[in-house]
Design an enzyme around this catalytic site. Structure first.
Site, mmCIF file in Angstrom:
data_model
loop_
_atom_site.group_PDB
_atom_site.id
_atom_site.type_symbol
_atom_site.label_atom_id
_atom_site.label_comp_id
_atom_site.label_asym_id
_atom_site.label_seq_id
_atom_site.Cartn_x
_atom_site.Cartn_y
_atom_site.Cartn_z
ATOM 1 N N CYS A 88 38.338 59.366 92.126
ATOM 2 C CA CYS A 88 38.263 60.339 91.097
ATOM 3 C C CYS A 88 36.918 60.931 90.940
ATOM 4 C CB CYS A 88 38.319 59.070 89.752
ATOM 5 S SG CYS A 88 39.873 58.243 89.764
ATOM 6 N N GLU A 90 34.968 61.082 88.553
ATOM 7 C CA GLU A 90 33.713 60.215 87.917
ATOM 8 C C GLU A 90 33.204 59.419 89.330
ATOM 9 O OE1 GLU A 90 36.922 60.303 86.907
ATOM 10 O OE2 GLU A 90 37.211 59.710 84.730
#
Ligand code: THU
Length: 176
Positions: A88, A90
């Site tokens: 991801c 993040e």
């Protein structure tokens, strides 16, 4: 009917207590209501969506991290033909930050998504990213602000990663 009444009275005699956990989310109608630095960070995250590699989901996520020395680190999702090998936005950003700036505190993280249009979409961090971000918040022992794209033009601001993880499991749990 009488059965229902009995059940209720059983409940009233129960020693069970309810623990209510409250979190607070600041809701802004649109990005222009944010402070200038938060607006800037959200804009960095939007730009980061354009370098995402997401040929399988076509869901392009961007993340931008603001460090205490004003450095901005951008990340985005990087997918893989062996699906679970992808990562991801993040975690791309926070692991890069951990690798390159291990001793510089993180002030804030902005996250936003986009499909193949110019409209920006919410991407509330997944469970694994919440856990990863929590680790760095605990490591630096100061809260990390989260700036998340909400529905429509709305923007959500949380003042700590731990707000996203009530009953969190963190490094304290491993201390003897
Ligand atoms: N994704 C992120 O990058 N961040 C989130 O907060 C949610 C999901 C990615 C993972 C995958 O590449 C794609 O979005 C679809 O789930």
């Amino acid at each position: 009917m009488s059965q229902k009444v009995n059940k209720t009275s059983d409940l009233n005699n129960s020693p069970k207590k309810n623990l209510k956990i409250t979190i607070s989310i600041e809701v802004y109608n649109n990005a222009s209501e944010l402070s200038a630095p938060d607006q800037q960070l959200l804009q960095e995250a939007k730009e980061a969506t354009h370098s995402a590699y997401a040929p399988y989901s076509q869901f392009f996520v961007g993340s931008a991290i603001l460090l205490e020395d004003e450095t901005v680190v951008r990340g985005n999702n990087q997918e893989n033909a062996a699906y679970p090998s992808g990562i991801c936005a993040e975690r791309t950003a926070i692991y890069y930050t951990g690798a390159q700036y291990p001793n510089t505190a993180i002030k804030a993280i902005a996250v936003v998504a986009r499909r193949d249009t110019s409209e920006y979409l919410p991407a509330a961090p997944c469970g694994a990213c919440r856990q990863a971000m929590l680790e760095y918040e605990e490591k630096q022992a100061t809260p990390i602000k989260l700036i998340l794209q909400g529905e429509g033009e709305k923007v959500y601001v949380l003042n700590s990663v731990s707000d996203l993880l009530p009953l969190k499991f963190g490094k304290d749990n491993l201390e003897q």
